[in-house]
Design a protein around this motif. Structure first.
Motif, mmCIF file in Angstrom:
data_model
loop_
_atom_site.group_PDB
_atom_site.id
_atom_site.type_symbol
_atom_site.label_atom_id
_atom_site.label_comp_id
_atom_site.label_asym_id
_atom_site.label_seq_id
_atom_site.Cartn_x
_atom_site.Cartn_y
_atom_site.Cartn_z
ATOM 1 N N TYR A 39 0.844 -1.191 0.222
ATOM 2 C CA TYR A 39 -0.026 -0.081 -0.009
ATOM 3 C C TYR A 39 0.803 1.148 0.132
ATOM 4 O O TYR A 39 0.556 2.336 -0.571
ATOM 5 C CB TYR A 39 -1.116 -0.185 1.247
ATOM 6 N N GLU A 40 2.110 1.183 0.633
ATOM 7 C CA GLU A 40 2.838 2.482 0.715
ATOM 8 C C GLU A 40 3.554 2.482 -0.704
ATOM 9 O O GLU A 40 3.789 3.877 -0.961
ATOM 10 C CB GLU A 40 3.927 2.374 1.886
ATOM 11 N N LEU A 41 4.029 1.339 -1.453
ATOM 12 C CA LEU A 41 4.457 1.560 -2.751
ATOM 13 C C LEU A 41 3.528 2.202 -3.676
ATOM 14 O O LEU A 41 3.891 3.045 -4.670
ATOM 15 C CB LEU A 41 4.901 0.207 -3.267
ATOM 16 N N LEU A 42 2.170 1.667 -3.420
ATOM 17 C CA LEU A 42 1.066 2.313 -4.366
ATOM 18 C C LEU A 42 0.825 3.777 -4.011
ATOM 19 O O LEU A 42 0.608 4.698 -4.982
ATOM 20 C CB LEU A 42 -0.074 1.573 -4.064
ATOM 21 N N GLU A 43 1.091 4.144 -2.829
ATOM 22 C CA GLU A 43 0.929 5.422 -2.552
ATOM 23 C C GLU A 43 2.032 6.389 -3.283
ATOM 24 O O GLU A 43 1.766 7.617 -3.383
ATOM 25 C CB GLU A 43 1.291 5.609 -0.938
ATOM 26 N N LEU A 44 3.190 5.927 -3.275
ATOM 27 C CA LEU A 44 4.345 6.630 -3.757
ATOM 28 C C LEU A 44 4.006 7.017 -4.925
ATOM 29 O O LEU A 44 4.230 8.114 -5.749
ATOM 30 C CB LEU A 44 5.521 5.952 -3.633
ATOM 31 N N LEU A 45 3.308 5.845 -5.930
ATOM 32 C CA LEU A 45 2.947 6.062 -7.295
ATOM 33 C C LEU A 45 1.813 7.066 -7.418
ATOM 34 O O LEU A 45 1.830 7.947 -8.243
ATOM 35 C CB LEU A 45 2.445 4.796 -7.759
ATOM 36 N N LEU A 46 0.848 6.989 -6.539
ATOM 37 C CA LEU A 46 -0.359 8.127 -6.367
ATOM 38 C C LEU A 46 0.055 9.372 -6.096
ATOM 39 O O LEU A 46 -0.782 10.067 -6.407
ATOM 40 C CB LEU A 46 -1.455 7.419 -5.455
ATOM 41 N N PHE A 47 1.289 9.568 -5.659
ATOM 42 C CA PHE A 47 1.762 10.990 -5.118
ATOM 43 C C PHE A 47 1.751 11.604 -6.422
ATOM 44 O O PHE A 47 1.317 12.852 -6.721
ATOM 45 C CB PHE A 47 3.067 10.896 -4.729
ATOM 46 N N ARG A 48 2.356 10.967 -7.516
ATOM 47 C CA ARG A 48 2.334 12.222 -8.854
ATOM 48 C C ARG A 48 1.297 12.022 -9.657
ATOM 49 O O ARG A 48 0.705 13.073 -10.319
ATOM 50 C CB ARG A 48 3.376 11.139 -9.642
ATOM 51 N N LEU A 49 0.127 11.148 -9.474
ATOM 52 C CA LEU A 49 -1.020 11.118 -10.273
ATOM 53 C C LEU A 49 -2.074 11.916 -9.350
ATOM 54 O O LEU A 49 -2.929 12.471 -10.059
ATOM 55 C CB LEU A 49 -1.398 9.761 -10.227
ATOM 56 N N ILE A 50 -2.033 11.914 -7.971
ATOM 57 C CA ILE A 50 -2.864 12.747 -7.224
ATOM 58 C C ILE A 50 -2.187 13.593 -6.420
ATOM 59 O O ILE A 50 -1.831 13.439 -5.066
ATOM 60 C CB ILE A 50 -3.905 11.846 -6.434
ATOM 61 N N PRO A 51 -1.692 14.715 -6.832
ATOM 62 C CA PRO A 51 -0.695 15.793 -6.143
ATOM 63 C C PRO A 51 -1.433 16.478 -5.009
ATOM 64 O O PRO A 51 -0.542 16.979 -4.154
ATOM 65 C CB PRO A 51 -0.358 16.751 -7.303
#
Length: 251
Positions: free
Chosen positions: A54-66
């Motif tokens: 879930y944290e790896l997915l969070e890192l990815l979503l940082f860029r997609l949902i700023p």
């Protein structure tokens, strides 16, 4: 216009005059910004294995949902689909059913999935596949395991068993794909392939070969033999694993 009553005059005369509220000189930063920095630092210092999915997915979503807290979104995606691989493999329509995922973010996740598939494919392109079997399986799983319809894929090999082409020949329904042995062999001849590996997925998740799968594979083997084309294996991909017809001694 009538005159103002005593009560009204008294009300207005006694109402205190309040100065306008001063704007805060420094706006408070959203709480998730510090969390993002800490998570990035952990990834940089300890590596991806130190982070749960879930944290790896969070890192990815940082860029997609700023401009939002992405932790609830990441956890909701995993709760809905099960694993990180299943999140990336999910179709755009289902991704958008998760709160916080709009059309743009859903499409971006599919771009990430396509990039991962392309990376896996580059690991086997031009290589002798029979000695790179783990990479072959990894690629097939990333490309097909989470498709909602059956796909029939063919890996075409040269005389050194190196991959020269990878094609999806047919796309079917949730439990059936029409396959024509003559077309399989014809395409192999067009590509000057001397061997092929057949691959298809079971959207149900169970990779156990059906009787129809076995019979179809034997028909392709017989058709190929007459023209010098070998069938090395038929791999069936499911969400939780795979089956090899050769490994099961079915061919």
């Amino acid at each position: 216009m009538g005159t103002m009553s005593d009560d009204e005059r008294s009300f207005f005369s006694e109402a205190p005059i309040r100065p306008p509220a001063k704007a805060s000189a420094i706006e408070e930063k959203p709480h998730y910004l510090g969390h993002r920095d800490r998570l990035r630092e952990r990834f940089a210092s300890a590596g991806p294995d130190a982070l749960p999915d879930y944290e790896l997915l969070e890192l990815l979503l940082f860029r997609l949902i700023p401009r939002a807290d992405t932790k609830p979104v990441a956890k909701a995606l995993l709760a809905r689909f099960g694993t990180l691989a299943e999140v990336l493999g999910a179709p755009v329509g289902l991704l958008q059913e998760v709160k916080g995922i709009g059309p743009a973010v859903a499409l971006d996740l599919k771009v990430v999935a396509a990039t991962a598939q392309r990376m896996a494919r580059s690991e086997i392109l031009g290589r002798e596949l029979l000695s790179s079997w783990t990479q072959v399986l990894d690629y097939c799983r990333s490309a097909m395991a989470f498709e909602q319809r059956e796909q029939f894929r063919i890996l075409f090999l040269d005389k050194k068993n190196a991959l020269i082409a990878d094609e999806v020949q047919q796309v079917g329904t949730v439990d059936h794909t029409p396959v024509y042995p003559r077309e399989v062999v014809k395409r192999a001849l067009e590509l000057s392939a001397t061997a092929i590996i057949l691959v298809h997925n079971h959207p149900s998740g169970d990779p156990t070969p059906s009787r129809a799968d076995i019979e179809m594979t034997k028909e392709i083997i017989d058709a190929g033999k007459r023209l010098g084309i070998s069938v090395h294996d038929h791999i069936i991909i499911g969400k939780k694993g795979y089956s090899s017809m050769k490994g099961l001694l079915l061919i």
